[in-house]
Structure formats: structure tokens, C-alpha cells
Design an enzyme around this catalytic site. Sequence first.
Site, PDB file in Angstrom:
ATOM      1  N   GLU A 118       8.410  -7.305   6.204  1.00 37.31           N
ATOM      2  CA  GLU A 118       8.213  -5.889   6.536  1.00 37.31           C
ATOM      3  C   GLU A 118       9.092  -5.052   5.632  1.00 37.31           C
ATOM      4  OE1 GLU A 118       8.773  -4.815  10.735  1.00 37.31           O
ATOM      5  OE2 GLU A 118       9.541  -2.883  10.059  1.00 37.31           O
ATOM      6  N   GLU A 126      12.106   5.898   7.551  1.00 37.75           N
ATOM      7  CA  GLU A 126      12.342   5.654   8.972  1.00 37.75           C
ATOM      8  C   GLU A 126      13.621   6.341   9.444  1.00 37.75           C
ATOM      9  OE1 GLU A 126      12.767   1.529  10.140  1.00 37.75           O
ATOM     10  OE2 GLU A 126      11.861   1.943  12.081  1.00 37.75           O
TER      11      GLU A 126
END
Length: 331
Positions: free
Chosen positions: A150, A155
Site C-alpha cells: 500500500e 493522508e
Amino acid sequence: MYSLFKLFLVAFPLITLVGAHSPSRYLPITVGSRSTDKTYTIQDFYQGTDFFNDWDFFTGSDPTGGNVNYQNKSSAESKKLAYVNDSATVLAIDSTSKVAAGGYRDAVRITSQKSYNGGLFIMDASKMPVGCSTWPSFWTVGPDWPYGGEIDIVEGINDQTKNQMTLHSGTDNACTIDTDDSDQYTGSVLNTKCYSTETSDSGCSILDASTTSFAYGFNNADGGVFALLWDNSTGMSMWHFARADIPSDLTDKSPTPSTWGTPSGFWSAKTCDITDNFYDQQMVIDTTICGNWASGAYSKSGCPGNCTDMVANATNYVDAKWVINYVAVYE
Ligand SMILES: *[C@@H]1O[C@H](CO)[C@@H](O)[C@H](O)[C@H]1NC(C)=O
Ligand SMILES: *[C@@H]1O[C@H](CO)[C@@H](O)[C@H](O)[C@H]1NC(C)=O
Ligand SMILES: *[C@@H]1O[C@H](CO)[C@@H](O)[C@H](O)[C@H]1NC(C)=O
Ligand SMILES: *[C@@H]1O[C@H](CO)[C@@H](O)[C@H](O)[C@H]1NC(C)=O
Ligand SMILES: *[C@@H]1O[C@H](CO)[C@@H](O)[C@H](O)[C@H]1NC(C)=O
């Protein structure tokens, strides 16, 4: 982003290794150096009225435990939570409905139908979701998490002011951030080990140095560009450019990232087996509310009240939206 245990990072965000960097023995990137000078060619350009034809709407419950009801395509479009305005793609959270404290707001999470095994990934956005309790992200994920890996390009949570970039590797411990090469990135390291499991999934993160890289600072700069360069032989590099600083070769759709200067984040192939840990990545754009990370960190943020109550505050979500000019993949 998968994150059951993002709490860890938030609890200790200031215990970074930044101060502990040894004086750098700068080494030019020699592994596969020819590929670093490459000019990339456009493969996929996601923009305009066709945008949603190439993405799937995720409709399960939020794996991160967020207070959201992810909408399918027809519901998201009819509720005006996903639409194309002019050429920009808007992804929003419901900011008009009455929702009880601790309830669930309608939201959108989309996944690219196509998957990728390398290249230059770009998001150009003029706005990103902001506000206490929100947790926006732009990331990529492979099959059979954590084995396919990932890559979290954008974020953050609550009142965070700088973008947090993270890799999660699955196969073994052969993936870390090379802190000896700390002058190869401008951000600060939060955690060096990328290896992630269901019960320990902080991953290896670098915090961008600039407050134009996230939330209000990003939006006040009319947004900008986030870039991930995935090069098996060199490593993973990520840049953020405020709108005024977007490289002209990118605007011209003929990017040569080796001319862009030091990236914000760099995960060297010298200390991370890229091919082993990252494959068949699909892109994801998401906004959730509270969830493990944003609610766990809520009391340590400067946000009012608690996350559970904030969900009921519809006006808090008026600006909890992505306005995306385009997403592109170059190879
Ligand atoms: C989309 O969601 C709505 C509301 O939950 C539901 O009524 C509808 O059948 C769904 N549509 C599809 C195509 O799944
Ligand atoms: C649509 O785009 C225009 C021009 O960028 C902007 O002024 C307007 O606020 C947008 N409307 C919505 C509903 O997003
Ligand atoms: C990178 O490695 C993966 C996994 O081995 C492979 O599938 C892919 O083709 C490689 N990418 C490039 C651009 O060579
Ligand atoms: C949130 O705060 C309210 C008081 O404003 C309190 O009644 C409620 O129990 C709190 N919820 C949680 C989950 O802490
Ligand atoms: C609701 O959200 C708005 C916008 O973020 C904020 O100004 C206001 O203080 C919030 N109200 C409460 C009760 O937290």
C-alpha cells in the site's frame, strides 16, 4: 490508510528520527540511474465527464471504522456527492442531512478499475477535504493486503497541517526508510519500518515539510499537485507542489521527474525490495469521518468536543470535499 492501528503514529508523532539523522553520506542514486532521467509518457488521464466510468464506488462498511455510509455510483451522483463540474471531479461528504452524534454520514470512496506496476502517478486538486474529524486520503493498494503493498500519497486527519506519506509492505521486513540518505527527501521521518500486519500497521511515514501540502494550507494555495514516482530500481519518491510551483514539464504532459528536485518523501530501493512488496496497485480516493485514526487522535488535536459529537455537525462538512482537476498515470 488500511489502518487498524494508526493510533500509534498519532500518539507519538513527535518522536521522530529527524533529530537522529546521522550526518549524511550523500550518495547519488546509482542503482538503475538511467531510468531516473526518463521522460514519462502519458498512459491514463482521468478527467471530465468520463471520470467515473473508470472508477468503482466502494460500498462496504469502512474498513477503518469510520462513521460513513459509502454510496454507490447512482446514489452518490443523485445526492450530489460525486459529480463533474466543468472539468473538475468533486467528491463530497453529506453536509446537509441531520445525523445523530455517533451516526453515519453519506460519503464516497472510489477505486480505479485499472491496476499498475510502476510509473508516475499524479493528482492535481484545487481543494481537498478539511475539517475536524475528517480523514481524507489518496492512495494505492495491491491485492491480498498487506502482501500486495500500500502506498499512501496523501493522508491526514483532523487539524493536521502537513501531508503524511506512508508505505505499507507485506512480505517481510525488507522494507525500511533509509535514514542515512536523509538528504534525499525534505520531509521528516515518523516511522522507519514499512512492514505492516493487521495488528501493527503504522507503516513507514514521512511528514511533508510544507503547510501547503495539506488541508487549509493546501486549499489556500489553490491546491496543487501530488506526485508518486514508483521506480522498481530506484525506489518510491513523492512530491507535493503548490499550484504556483507545479513543474512546467508536468503541465506540458512531458514530465522528467529527475529535474524536479529533492522529493518530500523517498523510500530507497537500497533498503526496500520494491518489486517484492508492491504490485498490481489500484488507486483509491477516499474521505472518511472519525474511524480508528481520526477519532483516536481527536482528543490530542485542537478540535472542539469529541469526534462522535462532531459527526452531527452538518456544517462542519461543507468543505469536506475533493475538487480534482485530474488524476494521471505516466509510464
Ligand atoms: C444504490 O444504493 C441505493 C441506496 O442504498 C439502492 O437503493 C440502489 O439499489 C443501489 N443501486 C445499485 C445499482 O446498487
Ligand atoms: C463549479 O465550478 C465553478 C468554476 O470553477 C465554481 O465557481 C463553482 O463553485 C463550482 N460549483 C460547484 C457546485 O462545485
Ligand atoms: C516492477 O516490478 C513489478 C513486480 O515484479 C513488475 O510487475 C513490474 O513490471 C515492474 N515495473 C516496471 C515498470 O518494470
Ligand atoms: C462526547 O461528548 C459528549 C458531551 O459533549 C458526551 O455526552 C459523550 O458521551 C461524548 N462521547 C464520547 C464517545 O466520548
Ligand atoms: C460545527 O462546525 C463548524 C464548522 O467546522 C464549527 O465552526 C462549529 O464550531 C461546530 N459546532 C460545534 C458545536 O462544534
